[in-house]
Design an enzyme around this catalytic site. Structure first.
Site, short mmCIF file in Angstrom:
data_model
loop_
_atom_site.label_atom_id
_atom_site.label_comp_id
_atom_site.label_asym_id
_atom_site.label_seq_id
_atom_site.Cartn_x
_atom_site.Cartn_y
_atom_site.Cartn_z
N ARG A 112 7.15 1.11 -2.60
CA ARG A 112 6.10 1.21 -3.61
C ARG A 112 6.51 2.01 -4.85
O ARG A 112 6.18 1.63 -5.97
CB ARG A 112 4.88 1.87 -2.96
CG ARG A 112 3.63 1.86 -3.78
CD ARG A 112 2.56 2.76 -3.11
NE ARG A 112 2.36 2.47 -1.71
CZ ARG A 112 1.44 1.62 -1.23
NH1 ARG A 112 0.64 0.99 -2.05
NH2 ARG A 112 1.34 1.41 0.08
N CYS A 129 -14.91 -17.18 -2.35
CA CYS A 129 -16.23 -17.10 -1.73
C CYS A 129 -16.30 -16.01 -0.67
O CYS A 129 -16.51 -16.27 0.52
CB CYS A 129 -16.57 -18.44 -1.10
SG CYS A 129 -16.30 -19.78 -2.24
C1 LIG Z 1 6.73 -0.20 4.43
C2 LIG Z 1 7.94 0.52 4.83
C3 LIG Z 1 8.68 1.24 3.87
C4 LIG Z 1 8.27 1.37 2.44
O1 LIG Z 1 7.09 2.06 2.24
P1 LIG Z 1 6.62 2.41 0.75
O2 LIG Z 1 5.36 3.11 0.92
O3 LIG Z 1 6.48 1.12 0.03
O4 LIG Z 1 7.69 3.26 0.15
C5 LIG Z 1 9.86 1.85 4.29
N1 LIG Z 1 10.28 1.77 5.58
C6 LIG Z 1 9.59 1.10 6.52
C7 LIG Z 1 10.10 1.05 7.91
C8 LIG Z 1 8.40 0.46 6.18
O5 LIG Z 1 7.71 -0.19 7.12
#
Ligand SMILES: *Cc1c(COP(=O)(O)O)cnc(C)c1O
Length: 421
Positions: A278, A346
């Site tokens: 993210r 919807c």
């Molecule tokens: C989703 C996930 C991430 C990334 O998480 P962010 O919040 O997008 O940084 C990293 N490692 C694992 C194992 C994940 O499931």
């Protein structure tokens, strides 16, 4: 920080006018800024400078091949969670030695795919998975490098659906069982223990849970080494949060996070991997939509737009907030009016914002949902038979469609009618 700013009253993606893209390809669409993606990746890379490290982009947050190639060419690794993601990473030119494989439900087929194509490590999440991997690797005459994903029982204090490090969550093995499972791993054929893995959740806005988790990992690493395991790599997961509302206080910076890593595990001499998703992709994307109708009844106003929950599910799924801006900059001091922003699907859940103060909007006006780069396009669907939302990448004054909108015929063409019908 991102590269979606007003210039001469128009919202730009770097040096490209978003409204120009809209008139070319129609709405809704996602638009990503290469400069923002690169900057965020580099912030993490710099935060870990001085440590032997690899930043593995959690590509489940944004997995378009063009984005993967952009980051992969900078040297980024990839954190993949399926065979499809593994194939995407490879197709974007990322070599197996920069791909880590996470996820609680890796199938034997996915394991074989990664073992054959090359893999940096599997982050193993359970004893049955470990046994299956041992069988698959031995069967192929290969050795699978592994870390064990440890569940440190730390509350990440984030949204219920994205907290992953408490003992009631489905992820990893409980930390107090870790030494037993490492002993098992060391005894199994086709398995080579290389490190320890942890990921406690997503959209964390405080460093405290990371600190608690990493201190536990440091202690475990010392115990495992005393048990005779060659722990040389720590995968510390992702999860650093981003500011979704400009008005909120800012979450911790990658540099603070890097300092925390150095403070908690830096003295172990391990190679460090992190898996941010993210924070790299979130603020690097916007979702542009057009106002179809403005509906007013007694004391409520609804702005009905042509994007919907199938294009971006985060508000419906997590109650997520996305700042909304108009593509034409509102005049200074213009009176804001509260309205709900909704899509055409919807379901009442198809609501992007409630009672949001907005500048005056009319039919045909264009708006952008900010911070839409992560968990946006990747979670989109064709619910309500709405063609999959397209994606555009901008770099300086270049812009390109990196996933076109399917035509209605293409969408229908994927269904097949049985002969006996
Ligand atoms: C989703 C996930 C991430 C990334 O998480 P962010 O919040 O997008 O940084 C990293 N490692 C694992 C194992 C994940 O499931």
């Amino acid at each position: 920080m991102d590269h979606f700013l007003y210039r001469d009253g128009r919202l730009m993606a770097e040096d490209v006018d978003l409204a120009a893209i809209a008139s070319e390809i129609g709405t809704p669409f996602y638009c990503y800024s290469a400069a923002t993606l690169v900057r965020h990746y580099q912030l993490f890379d710099e935060a870990l400078s001085g440590l032997d490290h690899l930043v593995c982009f959690a590509m489940k947050s944004l997995s378009n091949l063009a984005v993967l190639k952009l980051l992969g060419d900078l040297g980024a690794g990839m954190d993949v969670v399926s065979g499809g993601e593994y194939a995407r990473a490879k197709a974007a030119g990322v070599t197996g030695d920069r791909i880590v494989f996470s996820g609680v439900g890796k199938t034997r087929e996915e394991m074989a795919l990664a073992l054959t194509g090359g893999i940096r490590q599997f982050n193993v999440e359970s004893e049955p998975e470990l046994r299956a991997l041992s069988e698959v690797a031995s069967g192929l005459g290969k050795t699978a490098p592994i870390t064990l994903r440890v569940n440190p029982d730390v509350d990440a204090k984030t949204h219920e659906k994205i907290a992953t490090g408490r003992k009631q969550d489905k992820f990893g093995v409980p930390i107090d069982r870790a030494r037993d499972i490492y002993a098992l791993a060391a005894s199994l054929p086709g398995i080579e223990v290389v490190g320890v893995d942890v990921h406690i959740g997503s959209q964390l806005t405080s460093l405290d849970p990371f600190e608690q988790a990493y201190l536990k990992i440091a202690e475990l690493t010392r115990q495992l080494r005393a048990d005779g395991h060659d722990i040389r790599r720590l995968d510390l997961g992702g999860g650093l949060g981003i500011p979704y509302a400009r008005s909120n206080e800012a979450p911790p910076l990658p540099s603070d996070y890097g300092a925390l890593i150095k403070r908690t595990v830096g003295d172990l001499g391990c190679e460090i991997e992190i898996e941010p998703g993210r924070l790299i992709s979130g603020n690097a994307g916007v979702l542009v939509a057009k106002v179809i109708y403005v509906k007013e009844e007694s004391d409520r106003r609804w702005i009905i737009v042509d994007a919907a929950m199938n294009d971006m599910i985060r508000p419906a799924m997590y109650g997520a907030h996305h700042d909304v801006v108009t593509l034409i900059e509102p005049e200074a001091g213009v009176a804001l009016e509260e309205a709900d922003i909704v899509g055409p699907v919807c379901e009442s859940g198809d609501t992007f914002a409630r009672s949001r103060p907005l500048p005056p909007l009319k039919e045909g006006d264009l708006i952008a949902f900010r911070s839409a780069g992560a968990y946006g396009a990747v979670m989109s669907s064709e619910y309500n038979s709405r063609p999959l939302v397209p994606e555009v990448l901008v770099k300086g004054d270049h812009s390109a469609v990196i996933r076109p909108r399917p035509t209605i015929d293409e969408m229908l063409g994927r269904d097949t009618l049985p002969e006996w019908l």
